[in-house]
Write an enzyme that holds these catalytic residues in place. Structure first.
Site, short mmCIF file in Angstrom:
data_model
loop_
_atom_site.label_atom_id
_atom_site.label_comp_id
_atom_site.label_asym_id
_atom_site.label_seq_id
_atom_site.Cartn_x
_atom_site.Cartn_y
_atom_site.Cartn_z
N ILE A 1 0.91 -1.09 0.07
CA ILE A 1 0.00 -0.07 0.07
C ILE A 1 0.89 1.27 -0.01
CG2 ILE A 1 -1.89 1.05 1.22
CD1 ILE A 1 -2.80 -1.24 2.53
N PRO A 2 1.56 1.43 -1.08
CA PRO A 2 2.45 2.80 -1.08
C PRO A 2 1.57 4.05 -1.03
CG PRO A 2 2.10 1.56 -3.42
CD PRO A 2 1.49 0.84 -2.42
N HIS A 3 2.12 4.95 -0.53
CA HIS A 3 1.68 6.21 -0.19
C HIS A 3 2.86 7.24 -0.01
CE1 HIS A 3 1.88 4.22 3.51
NE2 HIS A 3 2.10 5.32 4.20
N GLY A 4 2.44 8.49 -0.09
CA GLY A 4 3.49 9.63 0.05
C GLY A 4 3.76 10.03 1.22
#
Length: 148
Positions: free
Chosen positions: A61-64
């Site tokens: 779950i990539p996020h900034g």
């Protein structure tokens, strides 16, 4: 208010050369949906360099980073499936769910995604379906699902 998961942010048959390419594709899906500025994608890669966004069971779950919040136009999710998998450190990712949120919205999104992915039937369906509308339905928080 824009949809959390825009159909334009769903990719069911993607291939990636590695983790960073997979993250870039998740971010570009958010850009395509109008949820983020292109600069947000770089903060997703920056986040991954500091802490892995792999959550188990073939899901990341990539996020900034916090610095990327200014590049977020509205809270959104992207869904990119890699049928052949992508090397993610010592793990293999099949589902990559990118998130973008203003404020503290990412905490709610992560919590809702965790509940969805902990349901074995929904998780299996997300890995197997070839219907974008089904992905959108399956990623609705419990109690908010649209009738099938």
């Amino acid at each position: 208010m824009p949809e959390l998961l825009d159909r334009r942010a769903v990719r069911l048959d993607a291939a990636a050369t590695g983790r960073d390419d997979a993250i870039r594709q998740c971010g570009e899906a958010l850009v395509t949906a109008g949820a983020v500025e292109p600069a947000y994608v770089d903060t997703m890669l920056e986040r991954e360099r500091s802490v892995s966004t792999y959550v188990g069971e073939g899901v990341a779950i990539p996020h900034g980073t916090l610095n990327g919040k200014d590049a977020v136009r509205h809270d959104a999710v992207s869904f990119v499936r890699f049928p052949d998998g992508v090397a993610w450190g010592d793990e293999r990712v099949v589902l990559c769910i990118g998130i973008a949120a203003r404020g503290d919205g990412h905490v709610r999104l992560l919590s809702e995604l965790a509940q969805i992915l902990l349901d074995p039937d929904r998780a299996r369906a997300l890995r197997e379906t070839n219907d974008i509308d089904e992905v959108v339905r399956l990623l609705q928080p419990a109690g908010e699902e649209e009738p099938a």
